[in-house]
Design a protein around this motif. Structure first.
Motif, PDB file in Angstrom:
ATOM      1  N   VAL A  14       0.858  -1.172   0.000  1.00 23.51           N
ATOM      2  CA  VAL A  14       0.000   0.000   0.000  1.00 23.51           C
ATOM      3  C   VAL A  14       0.902   1.232   0.000  1.00 23.51           C
ATOM      4  O   VAL A  14       1.883   1.276   0.730  1.00 23.51           O
ATOM      5  N   THR A  15       0.584   2.205  -0.840  1.00 25.51           N
ATOM      6  CA  THR A  15       1.414   3.406  -0.844  1.00 25.51           C
ATOM      7  C   THR A  15       0.770   4.529  -0.046  1.00 25.51           C
ATOM      8  O   THR A  15      -0.427   4.522   0.233  1.00 25.51           O
ATOM      9  N   LEU A  16       1.612   5.466   0.260  1.00 25.92           N
ATOM     10  CA  LEU A  16       1.149   6.624   1.006  1.00 25.92           C
ATOM     11  C   LEU A  16       0.056   7.360   0.240  1.00 25.92           C
ATOM     12  O   LEU A  16      -0.926   7.838   0.819  1.00 25.92           O
ATOM     13  N   ALA A  17       0.211   7.407  -1.064  1.00 25.51           N
ATOM     14  CA  ALA A  17      -0.786   8.087  -1.896  1.00 25.51           C
ATOM     15  C   ALA A  17      -2.145   7.411  -1.794  1.00 25.51           C
ATOM     16  O   ALA A  17      -3.185   8.077  -1.738  1.00 25.51           O
ATOM     17  N   GLN A  18      -2.133   6.088  -1.749  1.00 23.30           N
ATOM     18  CA  GLN A  18      -3.400   5.362  -1.630  1.00 23.30           C
ATOM     19  C   GLN A  18      -4.078   5.655  -0.304  1.00 23.30           C
ATOM     20  O   GLN A  18      -5.289   5.826  -0.230  1.00 23.30           O
ATOM     21  N   VAL A  19      -3.261   5.731   0.724  1.00 26.96           N
ATOM     22  CA  VAL A  19      -3.807   6.048   2.040  1.00 26.96           C
ATOM     23  C   VAL A  19      -4.406   7.440   2.021  1.00 26.96           C
ATOM     24  O   VAL A  19      -5.511   7.675   2.513  1.00 26.96           O
TER      25      VAL A  19
END
Lengths: 337, 337
Positions: B4-9
């Motif tokens: 999971v990437t920070l952008a997705q979060v």
DNA sequence: TTGTACGCGTTATCAC
DNA sequence: GTGATAACGCGTACAA
């Protein structure tokens, strides 16, 4: 760290970054003239490849972790050497951590490996590792190989030695020499390895129609002094015991001390077998007959297996059990075989 | 690795990546409501921080290297434990490599560390390390601490022990017990540490008006078997020798074997002192009197110094020499002091 | 708080 | 055939 970037090299060489990248990795079609020019510039500028940037872009990694509970133990030193050698063959870097039997440190290390994008790990878990540890590890879905210490109900690859066979060999040896009153000394209650070793010992006795005496199976800490202490109690209560299989060499060394103190001559009045074949085993007088488990080989095999997992091998979890061998020295007297 | 990437979060939490980043690192002013929402999302999605991406962006790193020539040697196991402990305190990861005394492997590892953007390293160089190795290392300008093995004309930080004082203590001890025919056994020709240790031994003899016999100073490989072999030749030629200072415990253990074989009783007919205080030293019979150099402490100090360098400490190169102590056990008989 | 350029190498797509 | 362009991997930090 005044590092030169690929872009700088490209500019100086009058080409695009794509070209430099291709030259570096020997891909694509680059004319020989261009290639030479780029290589020259690379060298002139003292360029250092940035593996992390490449890893980020490729979503890969060349770094694996090794977690031990006691790197100070020569056994693990050997194992580490075997693993390290194997990793180097594949251009993988090895992260090392020492849990010192602390589950918190262990968890911290594994978390750190995940954050640092390691692509695999080899673990020899702390004794009280909670199931949660394995569950989260499993969920991360990163190749992980357990070594040496088997854990119950844990479905990971495992590389270790055949504890059962090891003590069978040891017990067999004593039986052949005519012993019938054989004790088992050492290991801590609840240890899986110990249970397996006791299994080998017991089964061999039964094969020879000897009823194992539960009182002749005693636990001990992994130290010479505790081995000595425990043995003293045992031999005082049961002077008829003439031989013992020990959980570890270090315990056997303690037992030897006690026997000496009690006036019994190891190798004549008493036969003793250890387990591990640590360096000291060949040094003591009389030299200790023991079960040898090739530590370096465990490391190598673990490395090999880990590498195959990293390459995508997704067969079901494997158990690689290396056969131990009995190293006959002097502590049982001289055998007739 | 479905990461999971920070952008997705950020998207899921309905905020920007900047906000998530700030929450993660506790920086900037984020309202409590937002913070909670982000933390919750982070948890829900099983986010794992990508340290490498952060390192790339920040041009930093949290990874240091440790290069040894023989991780199998218990001495280095101890040292590694000390260093590892110190590194963990500072949230640094430790890369481990074993050169096995090969300069090529050593160079390969250091190159790999550079490519992987390590921020520092601790080195115990291979014996024949060429000057070029140090020159290129110096040019890279990365914090590097040498340990244990001193190298001539090399201006790097160094952490080691006082070899000279160590053998002085050992020799002094033997002289006090009345010995006058004392040999020096072990170490390989050309080793700086060995030269220093022989210096301590020689100087102590001279202080007591004893002329050192050059034929009583013999080299040996770092193994028990070679120690035994070498000792056999020595004692056969010079039976008048009654004591020996050994370059290493492991050699002393071999010497012990030989003595036993020759029918001489260590601790009675012969006095033996080792160097290193490895675990086995206290386990053998008789227990080995030896010079202890606190291997763990060397690791710790090296780690401490390395950390300060990473933090920007740019004082001139430092030499930390830890004083050794004599551990009196049984291999010299019982002392009158 | 957010938008976005940036750290550095990779590779698919496009141009000559 | 050769090589350039540019979007991308993911987190950071500054300008807005």
């Amino acid at each position: 760290m005044t590092s030169v970037t690929l872009a700088q090299v490209a500019e100086r060489a009058g080409v695009s970054t794509a070209t430099v990248s291709m030259v570096l990795r020997n891909r694509g079609r680059i004319s020989d003239a261009t290639r030479q020019r780029v290589l020259l510039t690379l060298d002139e500028m003292g360029y250092v490849y940035n593996q992390t940037a490449a890893n980020l872009r490729n979503r890969t990694s060349n770094q694996v972790g090794l977690l031990l509970h006691d790197i100070t133990n020569p056994f693990y030193g050997e194992m580490t050497a075997g693993l390290s050698h194997e990793m180097e063959r594949h251009d993988l870097l090895l992260f090392l951590a020492n849990s010192e039997e602390s589950c918190a440190r262990q968890q911290k290390f594994v978390d750190s490996l995940m954050r640092n994008n390691a692509c695999g790990m080899v673990l020899c878990g702390a004794r009280e590792t909670p199931p949660l540890f394995f569950e989260t590890l499993r969920r991360r879905n990163i190749p992980a190989i357990m070594v040496v210490r088997p854990f119950e109900d844990v479905d990971f690859d495992f590389v270790g030695t055949d504890n059962f066979l090891g003590t069978q060999l040891a017990t067999q040896h004593l039986l052949r020499l005519g012993h019938r009153h054989i004790a088992f000394i050492g290991g801590s209650n609840g240890s899986t390895s110990r249970a397996q070793r006791i299994g080998g010992y017991t089964s061999k006795l039964l094969e020879h129609n000897i009823q194992p005496e539960s009182e002749w199976i005693v636990a001990s800490q992994a130290s010479q002094s505790d081995g000595a202490r425990v043995a003293e109690g045992l031999f005082t209560r049961f002077p008829q015991i003439t031989a013992a299989v020990c959980y570890q060499d270090i315990v056997a060394l303690g037992v030897m001390q006690t026997l000496r103190k009690m006036g019994r001559v190891v190798g004549k009045d008493f036969a003793l077998v250890g387990f591990d074949d640590v360096t000291e085993a060949s040094l003591v007088q009389p030299a200790l007959t023991t079960v040898s488990v090739a530590a370096k080989e465990i490391g190598r095999k673990a490395g090999e297996l880990l590498y195959s997992r990293i390459q995508g091998n997704d067969e079901p979890a494997k158990r690689i059990i290396l056969p131990p061998t009995l190293i006959v020295r002097e502590s049982c007297g001289f055998s007739q075989n």
